[in-house]
Enzyme design. Structure first.
Site, PDB file in Angstrom:
ATOM      1  CG  HIS A  68      28.631 -13.823  -1.714  1.00 34.64           C
ATOM      2  ND1 HIS A  68      27.768 -13.164  -0.869  1.00 34.64           N
ATOM      3  CD2 HIS A  68      27.906 -14.173  -2.800  1.00 34.64           C
ATOM      4  CE1 HIS A  68      26.568 -13.126  -1.411  1.00 34.64           C
ATOM      5  NE2 HIS A  68      26.617 -13.732  -2.588  1.00 34.64           N
ATOM      6  CG  HIS A 122      18.966 -15.357   2.962  1.00 40.90           C
ATOM      7  ND1 HIS A 122      17.667 -15.486   3.381  1.00 40.90           N
ATOM      8  CD2 HIS A 122      18.906 -15.273   1.617  1.00 40.90           C
ATOM      9  CE1 HIS A 122      16.852 -15.484   2.348  1.00 40.90           C
ATOM     10  NE2 HIS A 122      17.584 -15.356   1.261  1.00 40.90           N
ATOM     11  CB  SER A 163      23.298 -14.728  -0.627  1.00 39.36           C
ATOM     12  OG  SER A 163      22.610 -15.243  -1.739  1.00 39.36           O
TER      13      SER A 163
END
Length: 361
Positions: free
Chosen positions: A59, A43, A40
């Protein structure tokens, strides 16, 4: 503090000195122990999803509380915690109807570019990433972005639960709610996909088909509970799944975020089946499906962070790990120092790594 900063998309992260504000009301200062490298993050780093720059990505994170602001009642200094981007207010219409992962309160779940917790160069804005910014020695976050865990849990294992594991297992338990005895296919055996395989095994699926391009990932999928594996090559994986399961699976899970595999996840369903898209399909990309398939009650749905209730789900998952039923150890490919982060992302992009952790201590 030192932090890894993204200045431009498709450019390496740089290690910079970044300043954190002191925790305000309901905010918590956390000393980062480990942060996971996740697709992620890639991305956003590659511009497939927009985010204000510069920013400190990251994260998937665990650490130790160092200080708390006023009105914080849930945590105290010394508590071991996992961070989660599914920060919630507990009072909006989504939260009060049980959908905390979809919290609508932008004072708590701030939109990109809103937070002013980070700065650099004597006061210039450094954008916080997904209300966390984990690739840094410390974080200031809302207390509802954290869950307190047993201090006996190793923080490297706890970190994995913060994103990849809760997303994969949660998609099976919370989003799809699969039944014992059902058949399952999982497309993509990275950290999220392998966790979905493990979740399907925990849920009692009778057949779990793992699909990937790398044999090493499929070998791991067997450890996680896959009963069958498909090494993607020249043959059509949809047809292979149908042949293995006698007509298709009850549940499929797409964990890559690609148009083609999202469409395949729907095509490999038996009538009445449900496809769950876990992967982050690039912003603006559209998925094409055959309308006739809906007449046979096939369904397709999204899953955000495993539809989690992370303050309940994460401690439960860690208990399953302690019992030997949830497999976390096999997910860790290695640990890195913060200044090795670009090497780690190159390895992640190549497909050779499952989960790499930045160790801050």
């Amino acid at each position: 503090m030192k932090a890894a900063v993204l200045h431009e998309v498709n450019q390496p992260l740089t290690i910079e000195e970044v300043t954190l504000q002191k925790p305000k009301a309901r905010e918590v200062l956390v000393r980062t122990a480990y942060a996971g490298l996740c697709h992620s993050d890639l991305h956003f780093m590659e511009g497939l999803y927009p985010h204000p720059l510069p920013t400190v990505p990251g994260h998937e994170v665990a650490g130790v509380v160092e200080a708390v602001g006023s009105d914080v009642t849930y945590l105290k200094p010394g508590d071991h915690v996992i961070g989660c981007l599914s920060v919630f207010c507990g009072a909006c219409s989504q939260c009060t109807t049980g959908h905390t992962v979809l919290c609508e309160n932008t004072e708590v779940k701030m939109v990109p570019g809103q937070s002013r917790r980070l700065s650099w160069k004597g006061g210039e804005v450094m954008n916080q990433f997904l209300n966390l910014s984990a690739f840094a020695e410390q974080m200031v976050v809302h207390e509802n972005a954290l869950v307190k865990i047993d201090p006996d849990i190793p923080l490297d294992r706890a970190t994995l639960v913060g994103c990849g594991v809760i997303t994969g297992v949660g998609a099976v338990f919370n989003t799809a709610k699969i039944e014992a005895g059902s058949t399952v296919a999982v497309i993509g055996c990275g950290g999220v996909g392998l966790s979905a395989v493990n979740g399907a095994a925990l849920a009692g699926a009778s057949r779990i088909v793992a699909i990937d391009r790398l044999q090493s990932k499929l070998d791991l999928a067997r450890i996680m509970g896959a009963t069958d594996t498909i090494l993607v090559g020249n043959d059509d994986p949809v047809q292979q799944v149908r042949e293995l399961t006698g007509g298709g699976v009850h549940y499929s899970f797409e964990a890559l975020g690609l148009k083609a595999t999202a469409e395949q996840s729907f095509a490999m369903l038996r009538p009445g089946g449900t496809a769950t898209i876990i992967g982050m399909v690039p912003f603006g990309v559209k998925i094409e499906l055959h309308g006739f398939d809906f007449l046979r009650e096939r369904k397709i749905q999204g899953s955000s962070m495993g539809s989690n209730h992370f303050r309940v789900d994460m401690p439960r998952l860690l208990k399953l790990w302690q019992q030997g039923r949830l497999h976390l150890d096999h997910l860790i490919t290695g640990t890195l120092k913060l200044d090795e982060i670009n090497t780690g992302f190159a390895r992640l992009k190549s497909g050779e790594a499952v989960r790499q952790l930045i160790a801050f201590s």
